[in-house]
Scaffold this active site. Structure first.
Site, PDB file in Angstrom:
ATOM      1  N   ARG A  52      46.205 123.695 -19.412  1.00 39.88           N
ATOM      2  CA  ARG A  52      45.600 122.382 -19.150  1.00 39.88           C
ATOM      3  C   ARG A  52      45.187 122.279 -17.681  1.00 39.88           C
ATOM      4  O   ARG A  52      45.510 123.143 -16.883  1.00 39.88           O
ATOM      5  CB  ARG A  52      46.572 121.271 -19.525  1.00 39.88           C
ATOM      6  CG  ARG A  52      47.894 121.329 -18.781  1.00 39.88           C
ATOM      7  CD  ARG A  52      48.779 120.137 -19.185  1.00 39.88           C
ATOM      8  NE  ARG A  52      50.055 120.198 -18.479  1.00 39.88           N
ATOM      9  CZ  ARG A  52      50.987 119.255 -18.504  1.00 39.88           C
ATOM     10  NH1 ARG A  52      50.802 118.160 -19.236  1.00 39.88           N
ATOM     11  NH2 ARG A  52      52.113 119.379 -17.828  1.00 39.88           N
ATOM     12  N   ASN A  63      45.828 112.712 -16.713  1.00 38.01           N
ATOM     13  CA  ASN A  63      47.277 112.894 -16.791  1.00 38.01           C
ATOM     14  C   ASN A  63      47.746 113.703 -15.600  1.00 38.01           C
ATOM     15  O   ASN A  63      47.294 114.824 -15.394  1.00 38.01           O
ATOM     16  CB  ASN A  63      47.646 113.663 -18.075  1.00 38.01           C
ATOM     17  CG  ASN A  63      49.147 113.817 -18.231  1.00 38.01           C
ATOM     18  OD1 ASN A  63      49.847 112.861 -18.568  1.00 38.01           O
ATOM     19  ND2 ASN A  63      49.652 115.020 -17.961  1.00 38.01           N
ATOM     20  N   GLU A  64      48.630 113.140 -14.820  1.00 39.05           N
ATOM     21  CA  GLU A  64      49.277 113.852 -13.717  1.00 39.05           C
ATOM     22  C   GLU A  64      48.259 114.630 -12.875  1.00 39.05           C
ATOM     23  O   GLU A  64      48.297 115.861 -12.821  1.00 39.05           O
ATOM     24  CB  GLU A  64      50.374 114.779 -14.248  1.00 39.05           C
ATOM     25  CG  GLU A  64      51.528 114.019 -14.853  1.00 39.05           C
ATOM     26  CD  GLU A  64      52.652 114.932 -15.344  1.00 39.05           C
ATOM     27  OE1 GLU A  64      52.401 116.119 -15.544  1.00 39.05           O
ATOM     28  OE2 GLU A  64      53.772 114.443 -15.530  1.00 39.05           O
ATOM     29  N   GLU A  86      55.692 123.184 -24.882  1.00 40.08           N
ATOM     30  CA  GLU A  86      56.805 122.294 -24.527  1.00 40.08           C
ATOM     31  C   GLU A  86      57.820 122.158 -25.653  1.00 40.08           C
ATOM     32  O   GLU A  86      58.517 121.156 -25.745  1.00 40.08           O
ATOM     33  CB  GLU A  86      56.256 120.928 -24.110  1.00 40.08           C
ATOM     34  CG  GLU A  86      55.497 121.010 -22.791  1.00 40.08           C
ATOM     35  CD  GLU A  86      54.956 119.662 -22.314  1.00 40.08           C
ATOM     36  OE1 GLU A  86      55.038 118.689 -23.085  1.00 40.08           O
ATOM     37  OE2 GLU A  86      54.446 119.605 -21.185  1.00 40.08           O
ATOM     38  N   TRP A 145      60.753 123.036 -18.219  1.00 44.64           N
ATOM     39  CA  TRP A 145      59.911 123.664 -17.190  1.00 44.64           C
ATOM     40  C   TRP A 145      60.637 124.023 -15.901  1.00 44.64           C
ATOM     41  O   TRP A 145      60.026 124.613 -15.006  1.00 44.64           O
ATOM     42  CB  TRP A 145      58.708 122.781 -16.896  1.00 44.64           C
ATOM     43  CG  TRP A 145      59.024 121.328 -16.700  1.00 44.64           C
ATOM     44  CD1 TRP A 145      58.963 120.352 -17.646  1.00 44.64           C
ATOM     45  CD2 TRP A 145      59.464 120.697 -15.506  1.00 44.64           C
ATOM     46  NE1 TRP A 145      59.331 119.152 -17.111  1.00 44.64           N
ATOM     47  CE2 TRP A 145      59.641 119.335 -15.802  1.00 44.64           C
ATOM     48  CE3 TRP A 145      59.736 121.140 -14.206  1.00 44.64           C
ATOM     49  CZ2 TRP A 145      60.081 118.404 -14.850  1.00 44.64           C
ATOM     50  CZ3 TRP A 145      60.173 120.220 -13.255  1.00 44.64           C
ATOM     51  CH2 TRP A 145      60.336 118.872 -13.584  1.00 44.64           C
ATOM     52  N   MET A 167      60.635 123.299 -26.040  1.00 45.13           N
ATOM     53  CA  MET A 167      62.028 123.167 -25.620  1.00 45.13           C
ATOM     54  C   MET A 167      62.259 121.857 -24.856  1.00 45.13           C
ATOM     55  O   MET A 167      63.318 121.674 -24.252  1.00 45.13           O
ATOM     56  CB  MET A 167      62.437 124.360 -24.753  1.00 45.13           C
ATOM     57  CG  MET A 167      62.329 125.702 -25.442  1.00 45.13           C
ATOM     58  SD  MET A 167      63.374 125.847 -26.925  1.00 45.13           S
ATOM     59  CE  MET A 167      64.991 126.110 -26.178  1.00 45.13           C
ATOM     60  N   HIS A 168      61.290 120.977 -24.873  1.00 43.59           N
ATOM     61  CA  HIS A 168      61.402 119.683 -24.198  1.00 43.59           C
ATOM     62  C   HIS A 168      61.913 118.654 -25.214  1.00 43.59           C
ATOM     63  O   HIS A 168      61.267 118.410 -26.228  1.00 43.59           O
ATOM     64  CB  HIS A 168      60.018 119.283 -23.669  1.00 43.59           C
ATOM     65  CG  HIS A 168      60.040 118.134 -22.725  1.00 43.59           C
ATOM     66  ND1 HIS A 168      60.513 116.885 -23.051  1.00 43.59           N
ATOM     67  CD2 HIS A 168      59.645 118.053 -21.432  1.00 43.59           C
ATOM     68  CE1 HIS A 168      60.380 116.088 -22.014  1.00 43.59           C
ATOM     69  NE2 HIS A 168      59.878 116.771 -21.021  1.00 43.59           N
ATOM     70  N   GLU A 174      56.640 108.377 -18.192  1.00 42.15           N
ATOM     71  CA  GLU A 174      57.355 109.421 -18.926  1.00 42.15           C
ATOM     72  C   GLU A 174      58.776 109.472 -18.377  1.00 42.15           C
ATOM     73  O   GLU A 174      58.968 109.667 -17.181  1.00 42.15           O
ATOM     74  CB  GLU A 174      56.680 110.795 -18.754  1.00 42.15           C
ATOM     75  CG  GLU A 174      55.236 110.829 -19.218  1.00 42.15           C
ATOM     76  CD  GLU A 174      54.593 112.224 -19.074  1.00 42.15           C
ATOM     77  OE1 GLU A 174      55.306 113.182 -18.752  1.00 42.15           O
ATOM     78  OE2 GLU A 174      53.369 112.315 -19.285  1.00 42.15           O
TER      79      GLU A 174
HETATM   80 ZN   LIG Z   1      53.933 116.903 -16.477  1.00 40.08          ZN
END
Ligand SMILES: [Zn+2]
Ligand SMILES: [Zn+2]
Ligand SMILES: [Zn+2]
Lengths: 645, 645, 645
Positions: A102, A140-141, A360, A320, A362-363, A312
């Site tokens: 991304r 986003n971010e 993601e 991460w 494992m998030h 978030e």
């Molecule tokens: Zn992020």
């Protein structure tokens, strides 16, 4: 209020209705969606497939939920990259950073801006007036994965245009950058190169300008998106979700057009990102260091409108960081209440359900991949119940202490650390921590902000002092605690004519004549305050008698009127003494008797919150006289209390 | 039997005859030659100069030696690279990795496959029926110097073809990879990119597929060479010389067409390659850690035909590790006998004589550059004498313990370590070591192998449990000791629907609901077994009472029927206790009373061998009742013994 | 005499006159200017603007100052890079290293040589006979920022030509490089590639040749500049300012055409550049390690004409080390006098005034940016006063000890360290230090130099022993202390036929049969001398009884006639014992009783200087009998004394 991040495109449509019902049952009011869904909404150029998103929004809305819609520009689809490869960002090695994750775009590409406007317009036209859509998140971010500075041909062209606008003539640029040094003079703006990949270091003023240019591009890009949303989606808020410990662009400037700032709070992951000691990391591995969330709440609350959201919120382990701990039981709840104590309007968990696939997986989420509520989900549900019982939270009041945090200072000290461990982020955080350990509330403000309401102002790191900043310091009656390197640079990354602290010499009769960056190690400072110092030392020419000195008699701390100057990097003990015994009395402030390593206090309106990051229970002093709204006199580890007054 | 690697092209032809005579005198039977000699055999396109090689083989053969001929494909000559630059491999940065050393080819290049077939055919036509040629080695150390994964245009094209064959439709690929995440969806196989050099991490399923693709290319390449050799050189064996601690491709799959696997044993160099502790490295710097050679013997014996060779055996210091020690006196002999104890048919030293020039000039040989026998050469000669006296070695018998070692598990955990120090190779080796410290023999087997002959099966690291593997576990009556993360991934790198341990939940009623990767440090585990754990912890949902727990009561070890599950990374003490007091009794096995740090036991047929890696002599228990074939009751440091029974 | 580096182009012309007057008043005689001023002298192709430089030189000359004019080739201007991008150097990754700093050229570019000759000619024609110009500096710090080895197309073409000249036939090259190994044989010089970016390590002989080629290009480039200057500027000296701890080219060969060598002395910065221990770095952080300046004075004095200058002397903190300390008070004076004690003719400070802008703005000068004399400037002024009072310094006499320092040895051991911590620079410096700790003077000389005048000769690191070197060892009667790896390589980076020490075996009856590089750790050596050893160990075949041995009886030190051989890397204690108790008595030399960690002695003519790098005063023995010219019996920390005799 609670929120959650949801990806209807990740789940069978048959699951949506139950998901929405469970969200509502958990006390969730806001659902952020859409910000990575471009390829599902426009699977090929110009062919839009909004119908599934229509249904998703409708399903959520019917459950009484409000939607925050993200513009999907953080993930340009493959067909767009193939049509316009020039949108890719480039690394310091000059190679494009490709498709497959991304943020694969550069803010410099005109085509990218046009395409971004096109997709934002499509979203805004379709949903701008949708009754379930409460607001928007742009992109986003910004900057995640080091995507502010890009080094490709598009960037070079844009930078040259920016320089032409800024300097008008090559001579003005040569003068500002000091290009006479090493024969770097340019005869045309087309001579300018990106300050990268040269044989050795490039000019610091050139690098600072490249950073300013890059930051301004984010501002312009966000303005573009916001303007479209304002026009097509009247009455809805616009925000952006910033990151933690990230300073590659000027967040204040980006926030100017937003209704409020949001941020993404991953307290455990940030423990590995900030240069905490290994001892701190081991100790706080499952709670985070006690000032990590608070620092950011106070920073982002100061961006726009004295409001903020946590867009978030970590609900369990993330994926991460180098190591990814499970939060201690209680922390998912504690972090939410701590955000509210600092003034958050909404705490939105990331994410509703853990994705069983992709990067993601494992998030954690509020739900496990098998649709069962997770451990963190249970704690969020408790917050939901508590919030409902609590009723409305009071308005936020100004804090007694302001800390001036400057993004440009981060760029300047990274361009020219002079000592390998001189870090703007670290000194800023440590000074914040020093005040918070004494139980005081802090507002984090931009340079140039009005300081007249504060009793104590901290300037931990401000190499460039602008005229507005100087004026603000003159206009307040606060005690001002100034850190090393203050006023040491002009706007053009040069020494001020009168040597550091430059314009601050108007307030404080000192001249810095020599500086040393010092290898790791502790140097003793003694006097009215005592403790250790390291990393940095300045030699002062001044009539002032030192408040505290190094072994050889050189001043480490001086004071004059309301101004205290610290000519070194103080370690925790010295810094604590400076704040507690020098600064607070002058400022008319009093420290609270809390265990400084683990207990944090925060007031919101007429309420006081206390949070226990430690391993021992803590008993609130004079608890019998307090009216508790949450918890009680004794606060267990990872628990909290709230009382009136 | 002994062998040696020889490079006649490195020496004056006048030396060959004496070399051959001295080899024979030393007890050598096999001589590997030719594997780097392309430029001497085909100095320009299509012009072959085999005559010198004819004479070299004849000279060796006349001395009674058998030749193992290596195909020279590990070193394409310069003219070939100039004709076809597309054969070069590419690094992660997209740049070609050039000429000037070896292995400068990518398995993806069709031209390279054609040219490889051409030179292999030329060799096989010339020597396939030569009476002195006993067998063939394909290429040399596939993958050495990180040459399995290549990132060039040829690789991209081949990967796209592979994906097309595997998935048939882009939608199937999008589904398998979870491409809906972050808008990564592809609309054609020509959209696929190599999973590298993106802005941040690429999809784990894409990365796993790229690794599978790359591994399968090695399989296909080795099949191509082997098929030519089978056709043109009937009655000769075909093998390949694998490396130590190297897992970038599936060695089981490559071995399927081989008569047996060989491997290159450099015990001292490997001490620096595996993540041993600094204490271990210091202690075993001149002997290697006691399980390094054995682990590989047992691994490669399991590849094909229950046979193996050591094709290259360290004869003294090597040149390629960060530090290169001289083996302790005795080790060159010990390593050879240890290989035979583990079932080796041939131990072939690398190399006959130390080359005085080029990259490996600091690598010892059995002879010094000045034609004098080296220290290691003297030990090899002793082995030669001992072997001659010993007579034939017995057949190898199955071991009581099987350890399932999976190459895909290495790729999965490298793609997604989740904790910075989670290493498949390390946990596999440490579990092997734990059993070997108790004196038990181990077979290393692939996932899905028949386990019915074993009493104890170890699954230290098996994130993806295939149907065949599950079936094998059901079909055996062995006690099964299962490590963390088992069954945590589907074939497509996703969570199993029922959460981990996925299919293993059929055997063991547990669900893993949360996992933590933990910063370095020791966490106490207590219960029926006790000790330390670290790096990884799982939270289990289960009715089973824990066999051992963490401080907070969470299960660290559970057991059910024949299955023991370890929900953490056990340190040596905890792991030892689990194996010795939980697993062995259930499996009906008994530990031997040996000093676990230094003595190793291995049975071959009806013989028992003991090896002393330590600094103190060790006395064999009940030695008076034993009939010794080598050594005696007391085994000096770096010495060995062999007895019947 | 004192000098200073000055940049008139950095300051308003109105400041020049006062600057010149203040220089003269401070005792300065020489002013180096011009070496980065190309863009100011030729702002566009062929348009020269020398007038400002005329005026600057005239202003300085009128003040009685002599000018050293630097050729400005270290900073090609942007227009030149745009006209001829092929002049850029290339990194190991094959990418050009771009404009924006300095030294952005490769010595391989013919266009660059032509343009260099053009600008040097222009300078020399304009100023060659200017009465104020006393001499010339060619370019600036050849090789700074790793600019000796360049990996671009121009470099490849030049390297091929060089190989063709050197080897005549490809076969000769193949033989010299050992290209038969790994099929690396070339059939034409156009097949040769740069020894970089291959799959694994390239041939060591190829790498050594590439280094020789690169070094020779510097020689040729400097000859070109010097020849122009000789022709157009008769009677003026030509020098070059070398760097510290830099060995990428052969400084002896470059110096052959110079009148004398100069070097740039930054003692504090070098503390971070050399692998000192952290303890040493902490202890000497504000003084530098006591042998850092002296080592370089002795090295560069040996380059040409037994003369040298310090062209740049650190006057305060610098900007380019990881940490940049402020020198202890007294050090700026001490370093100057130490340079004079070692024979310097001129000590020239860098720079007159700290620049408030650009890359080096944090680098101190003799003056602060606000035109006030800096702390270091005050110390320089003291030196100026002292020098005036002192009168002429005596001629330099030869030292009793010679240390042979070989640049090729640096290349050889970097190409093939064999042990990760084997560093030519480190062992050379430590052996120098060992002698200096005993109060002896040292000359550093090239291999092959006449050694007949010395009593003791040190060969710490000389893998390749040339015939001339062997002859010099035979021709002297000195005691010779030889370090490990001596004579271990031929000219073509191969083993000598008789094994190491190769030609030295004529002098010393030993053969090195095995070598080990050893992991960090101390190994005991005992015998006539005792202490620790590490990193490296050799096994000797010899009839000689060891003078000192390892635990297992292997020789660590042997001696024969005048030759002592150290078969390991001795730690400080063992090395000190070897020098003091083995070498000095044989050489007829006596150690001085000084505190070895902090006091350094140096004789110049009939004067003796003592320097105190420590924290305690030191009293000169028998001071009452001495006639002091500077200081007195007790030398305070950071002070010095000078007496007759
Ligand atoms: Zn992020
Ligand atoms: Zn190898
Ligand atoms: Zn320099």
């Amino acid at each position: 209020m609670l929120g959650v991040c949801y990806y209807p495109e990740h789940w069978p449509e048959s699951w949506w209705e139950r998901d929405a019902a469970e969200m509502a049952a958990l006390g969730i009011r806001y659902v952020r969606i859409g910000e990575f869904a471009w390829s599902r909404v426009e699977p090929e150029p110009g062919r839009f497939t909004f119908e599934w998103l229509d249904r998703a929004i409708e399903t959520l809305g019917k459950a009484g939920l409000k939607v925050v819609l993200g513009t999907p520009t953080a993930t340009p689809p493959k067909w767009l990259v193939d049509l316009y490869p020039e949108i890719l960002p480039h690394g310091e090695d000059g190679r494009p950073r490709g498709f497959g994750s991304r943020r694969h775009y550069t803010f410099s590409s005109a085509v990218w801006l046009r395409e971004s406007a096109r997709i934002v317009t499509a979203f805004a036209e379709r949903y701008g007036q949708n009754p379930h859509v409460a607001g928007w998140q742009t992109d986003n971010e910004y900057g995640c994965h080091d995507t502010i500075l890009s080094y490709g041909p598009e960037d070079l062209a844009a930078f040259r245009s920016w320089l032409r606008r800024r300097y008008q003539t090559p001579d003005a640029l040569n003068e500002a950058w000091g290009n006479v040094f090493w024969s770097m003079e340019l005869s045309s703006f087309d001579d300018a190169v990106l300050p990268v990949a040269a044989v050795t270091e490039t000019g610091p003023a050139a690098r600072l300008d490249f950073w300013r240019f890059s930051s301004e591009q984010v501002v312009r890009y966000n303005e573009m998106q916001t303007a479209i949303l304002r026009r097509l989606s009247p009455g809805r808020f616009v925000t952006h979700n910033y990151m933690g410990f990230f300073h590659d662009f000027d967040h204040y400037a980006v926030s100017e057009v937003l209704d409020f700032a949001s941020w993404d709070s991953y307290p455990l992951g940030f423990l590995e990102k900030f240069p905490f000691s290994e001892e701190e990391r081991a100790r706080f591995t499952r709670t985070s260091h006690p000032d990590v969330p608070a620092f950011h709440h106070d920073l982002y609350r100061g961006m726009a409108g004295n409001r903020f959201w946590v867009m978030e919120q970590q609900p369990g382990p993330v994926n991460w960081a180098p190591w990814n701990a499970v939060p201690m039981p209680g922390m998912v709840r504690l972090w939410a209440w701590e955000a509210f104590a600092h003034g958050a309007e909404v705490v939105s968990y990331f994410r509703w359900r853990q994705a069983p696939f992709a990067q993601e997986q494992m998030h954690a989420g509020l739900n496990r991949p098998d649709r069962v509520r997770s451990v963190g989900g249970e704690e969020a549900a408790q917050v939901g119940v508590e919030l409902a019982a609590f009723g409305p939270l009071p308005e936020n009041r100004p804090s007694p202490v302001a800390l001036v945090f400057d993004y440009e200072a981060s760029w300047i000290t990274r361009i020219q650390p002079q000592g390998a461990d001189y870090r703007h982020e670290e000194i800023s955080y440590r000074w914040y921590e020093a005040v918070r350990r004494l139980g005081l509330d802090v507002d984090i403000v931009p340079p140039g902000a009005d300081l007249s309401a504060y009793s104590l102002v901290l300037l931990p790191s401000l190499p460039h002092v602008s005229p507005a900043m100087l004026q603000a310091l003159k206009a307040t009656e606060a005690t001002v605690l100034i850190g090393p390197r203050a006023g040491s640079k002009t706007r053009d990354f040069a020494f001020p004519d009168n040597l550091p602290p430059g314009p601050l010499a108007e307030l404080l009769p000192i001249t810095v004549t020599q500086v040393a960056s010092m290898r790791p190690g502790r140097h003793a400072v003694a006097g009215d305050v005592a403790g250790g110092a390291g990393r940095w030392r300045e030699w002062l020419e001044t009539e002032l008698a030192p408040v505290a000195s190094f072994d050889d008699g050189g001043a480490a701390v001086v004071a004059h009127d309301r101004f205290i100057y610290v000519a070194t990097w103080p370690e925790a003990d010295l810094l604590g003494a400076i704040v507690e015994t020098l600064a607070l009395p002058r400022a008319g402030l009093t420290a609270l008797p809390i265990p400084p390593d683990t207990i944090r206090i925060r007031r919101r309106g007429d309420l006081t919150f206390a949070f226990n990051y430690g391993t021992e229970p803590w008993t609130v002093p004079e608890a019998e006289s307090k009216r508790f709204r949450l918890g009680g006199a004794t606060i267990a580890p990872q628990d909290l209390a709230c009382w009136e007054g």
